[in-house]
Design an enzyme around this catalytic site. Structure first.
Site, PDB file in Angstrom:
ATOM      1  N   SER A 163       0.828  -1.215   0.000  1.00  0.00           N
ATOM      2  CA  SER A 163       0.000   0.000   0.000  1.00  0.00           C
ATOM      3  C   SER A 163       0.860   1.262   0.000  1.00  0.00           C
ATOM      4  O   SER A 163       0.331   2.369   0.035  1.00  0.00           O
ATOM      5  CB  SER A 163      -0.930  -0.003   1.216  1.00  0.00           C
ATOM      6  OG  SER A 163      -0.193  -0.198   2.405  1.00  0.00           O
ATOM      7  N   HIS A 184     -40.037  22.832 -11.894  1.00  0.00           N
ATOM      8  CA  HIS A 184     -40.025  22.031 -13.137  1.00  0.00           C
ATOM      9  C   HIS A 184     -39.227  22.731 -14.245  1.00  0.00           C
ATOM     10  O   HIS A 184     -39.503  22.523 -15.427  1.00  0.00           O
ATOM     11  CB  HIS A 184     -41.445  21.746 -13.652  1.00  0.00           C
ATOM     12  CG  HIS A 184     -42.387  21.267 -12.596  1.00  0.00           C
ATOM     13  ND1 HIS A 184     -42.545  19.933 -12.280  1.00  0.00           N
ATOM     14  CD2 HIS A 184     -43.204  21.951 -11.752  1.00  0.00           C
ATOM     15  CE1 HIS A 184     -43.430  19.816 -11.299  1.00  0.00           C
ATOM     16  NE2 HIS A 184     -43.843  21.029 -10.952  1.00  0.00           N
ATOM     17  N   SER A 226     -13.465  26.065 -28.143  1.00  0.00           N
ATOM     18  CA  SER A 226     -13.577  24.867 -28.966  1.00  0.00           C
ATOM     19  C   SER A 226     -12.447  24.870 -29.985  1.00  0.00           C
ATOM     20  O   SER A 226     -12.034  25.925 -30.462  1.00  0.00           O
ATOM     21  CB  SER A 226     -14.936  24.875 -29.675  1.00  0.00           C
ATOM     22  OG  SER A 226     -14.876  24.086 -30.838  1.00  0.00           O
ATOM     23  N   LYS A 235     -17.201  29.577 -29.724  1.00  0.00           N
ATOM     24  CA  LYS A 235     -17.564  28.896 -28.476  1.00  0.00           C
ATOM     25  C   LYS A 235     -16.821  29.380 -27.241  1.00  0.00           C
ATOM     26  O   LYS A 235     -15.630  29.663 -27.289  1.00  0.00           O
ATOM     27  CB  LYS A 235     -17.293  27.384 -28.623  1.00  0.00           C
ATOM     28  CG  LYS A 235     -18.361  26.633 -29.370  1.00  0.00           C
ATOM     29  CD  LYS A 235     -19.690  26.749 -28.668  1.00  0.00           C
ATOM     30  CE  LYS A 235     -20.575  25.552 -28.914  1.00  0.00           C
ATOM     31  NZ  LYS A 235     -20.196  24.381 -28.219  1.00  0.00           N
ATOM     32  N   ASN A 240     -17.116  27.762 -23.482  1.00  0.00           N
ATOM     33  CA  ASN A 240     -17.836  26.683 -22.795  1.00  0.00           C
ATOM     34  C   ASN A 240     -17.684  26.712 -21.276  1.00  0.00           C
ATOM     35  O   ASN A 240     -16.636  27.077 -20.765  1.00  0.00           O
ATOM     36  CB  ASN A 240     -17.342  25.327 -23.321  1.00  0.00           C
ATOM     37  CG  ASN A 240     -17.602  25.161 -24.806  1.00  0.00           C
ATOM     38  OD1 ASN A 240     -18.613  25.637 -25.314  1.00  0.00           O
ATOM     39  ND2 ASN A 240     -16.685  24.523 -25.500  1.00  0.00           N
ATOM     40  N   GLU A 272     -19.156  21.968 -15.726  1.00  0.00           N
ATOM     41  CA  GLU A 272     -19.407  20.600 -16.212  1.00  0.00           C
ATOM     42  C   GLU A 272     -18.508  19.588 -15.517  1.00  0.00           C
ATOM     43  O   GLU A 272     -18.933  18.475 -15.196  1.00  0.00           O
ATOM     44  CB  GLU A 272     -19.198  20.541 -17.727  1.00  0.00           C
ATOM     45  CG  GLU A 272     -20.272  21.294 -18.485  1.00  0.00           C
ATOM     46  CD  GLU A 272     -19.983  21.439 -19.979  1.00  0.00           C
ATOM     47  OE1 GLU A 272     -20.866  21.907 -20.691  1.00  0.00           O
ATOM     48  OE2 GLU A 272     -18.870  21.096 -20.414  1.00  0.00           O
TER      49      GLU A 272
HETATM   50  N1  ARG Z   1      -1.853  -1.194   4.929  1.00  0.00           N
HETATM   51  C1  ARG Z   1      -2.766  -1.707   5.898  1.00  0.00           C
HETATM   52  C2  ARG Z   1      -4.121  -1.010   5.767  1.00  0.00           C
HETATM   53  O1  ARG Z   1      -4.163   0.012   5.157  1.00  0.00           O
HETATM   54  C3  ARG Z   1      -2.213  -1.495   7.260  1.00  0.00           C
HETATM   55  C4  ARG Z   1      -2.675  -2.484   8.268  1.00  0.00           C
HETATM   56  C5  ARG Z   1      -1.984  -3.755   8.081  1.00  0.00           C
HETATM   57  N2  ARG Z   1      -2.400  -4.726   9.024  1.00  0.00           N
HETATM   58  C6  ARG Z   1      -2.286  -6.015   8.775  1.00  0.00           C
HETATM   59  N3  ARG Z   1      -2.714  -6.803   9.660  1.00  0.00           N
HETATM   60  N4  ARG Z   1      -1.826  -6.460   7.641  1.00  0.00           N
HETATM   61  O2  ARG Z   1      -5.121  -1.470   6.224  1.00  0.00           O
END
Ligand code: ARG
Length: 458
Positions: A22, A155, A276, A282, A284, A289
């Protein structure tokens, strides 16, 4: 370096490692991760679980990491699994064996729960500031346009005349509630999960209230299972962010309509428009949007987390790691939309003349003509029918109600007298609506004063 591996006999598959890692997105939690660790070791030393020397060495090491990260002397690369491993590995590399004591009485489960709460707290504060800026801009425009008449719609059909100030006031209410929601979420989530351990607390004599206090929480969470598996506050936050986007999106839709060649109620500043590549004429309303379009991804984040959480047994499961990218993306989206929207609004030109003309057409004063009859003793239902006949006559003649002659009025009801013209003039129609919350100038002035105090009190 991995924080685990003792019980494994072979290396993790490379693709599995990548799916699991992560660091690519939780690296933005580095400040919170270090802040949490600083509080944790301070508490460990107070409880004599660590010595004062050990505490100080760890604190110096952590502060060094923070300093180097902020000065780009240290860069977070992909060699660690997550931000927690990155900080701990670096600490050990810096200060040696003692660094290995940092994780005493802690799990990554309570650690990540804490990091996210710290992060969300500061993001809520920033979001609140952005909403406040929008409210200030709205209030400025409300003061300026208290007598700018325009049609109010139902409406998307012209209904009754209002003022631009009144129309903008509706958005002031919405964004004020959005701020309240963020405030509520902040207060409800502001309990510290650190010390919950992996799921069942720890046998060390931690002082969880002390850690909570250092980190500015209102107290420690009361159930360790819930502490590591609660993501309610993220769901609430995503719901609040979705609501902010929904409000911005409705407003954007109106601006897009008002900006069309047919309406021309507003002109968006060049700085917030695009052209455009083929059609030279144009200009826009792309910003409006985009805000409308980006609303979908914030809703998507809310749905994704709700769905990810619905089948999870207690306590921590890796599914929960999904909360980060979704929440970060939603927050980033709202934070990129709000200031652009606010400035687009601030720099927009409102075409008073066109708005007022539009309010004069489309029979927006028909209800007032009926009310005139009611004030002369005609039951409302009959008055409604009489004015309906007059509208039909006007449509046939292609004129507005106030262009009918008195004879024409009287041909449908003898109750009409010359004061009907004053009763259905645009100014009267707006200015006599004086109940609180209505568009009449005196009523609007009271509300503007309330909004003014509200913004000053903060
Ligand atoms: N990267 C993990 C999360 O965002 C951290 C917690 C990890 N815990 C574990 N038991 N693997 O949830």
């Amino acid at each position: 370096m991995k924080l685990w591996g003792g019980r494994f006999t072979k290396e993790i598959n490379q693709l599995a490692y990548q799916l699991n890692a992560s660091i690519g997105f939780d690296k933005r939690l580095y400040k919170q991760d270090i802040e949490g660790s600083l509080a944790h070791v301070t508490m460990l030393a107070k409880q004599e679980i660590l010595s004062i020397e050990e505490r100080d060495q760890i604190i110096d090491g952590l502060k060094g990491i923070l300093f180097d990260l902020e000065n780009q002397a240290l860069v977070i690369d992909d060699s660690s699994e997550d931000i927690h491993s990155f900080v701990e590995t670096n600490l050990i590399a810096r200060i040696g064996e003692v660094g290995k004591k940092l994780h005493t009485g802690r799990s990554r489960n309570d650690q990540v729960a804490l990091d996210m709460k710290l992060y969300i707290r500061s993001e809520i504060t920033e979001l609140d500031e952005l909403l406040k800026e929008l409210l200030k801009t709205l209030l400025g425009l409300m003061k300026e346009h208290i007598e700018t008449y325009m049609p109010g719609f139902t409406h998307l059909q012209k209904a009754q005349p209002i003022t631009l100030s009144h129309h903008l006031g509706a958005y002031f209410e919405m964004f004020r509630r959005d701020r309240d929601r963020l405030f509520d979420i902040y207060n409800r989530m502001n309990y510290c999960p650190l010390g919950a351990g992996a799921l069942a607390g720890t046998t060390y004599p931690l002082d969880r209230e002390f850690t909570a206090e250092i980190l500015g929480f209102d107290g420690a969470t009361l159930n360790s299972l819930d502490s590591v598996s609660d993501r309610d506050y993220l769901i609430e936050l995503l719901s609040a962010l979705s609501t902010i986007m929904m409000h911005l999106s409705r407003f954007s839709e109106e601006i897009i309509i008002w900006n069309t060649n047919e309406y021309r109620f507003v002109e968006i500043d060049d700085a917030y428009s695009t052209g455009s590549s083929i059609m030279p004429q144009k200009k826009n309303p792309d910003m409006a949007e985009l805000v409308r379009g980006k609303t979908g991804r914030v809703y998507g984040a809310l749905m994704s987390i709700l769905t990810a959480m619905k089948g999870l047994p207690l306590a921590y499961n890796k599914d929960m790691q999904e909360d980060k990218e979704l929440t970060f993306d939603a927050i980033d989206t709202v934070k990129s939309c709000l200031p652009v929207f606010t400035d687009m609004l601030r720099t927009m030109r409102f075409r008073k003349d066109i708005m007022e003309n539009s309010a004069k057409n489309g029979f927006t004063n028909a209800t007032d003509a009926a009310d005139y009859l009611v004030s002369h003793g005609i039951p409302f239902r009959d008055a409604h029918g009489i004015v309906g006949q007059l509208v039909l006559l006007c449509i046939q003649k292609n004129i507005s109600l106030e262009e009918l002659t008195l004879e024409e009025f009287q041909s449908v009801s003898p109750v009409f007298k010359t004061d009907i013209y004053d009763a259905i003039s645009l100014k009267t129609c707006v200015e006599k609506r004086l109940t609180i919350g209505a568009p009449g100038k005196a009523a609007m002035e009271k509300v503007i004063q309330i909004y003014q105090s509200y913004l000053e009190e903060d």
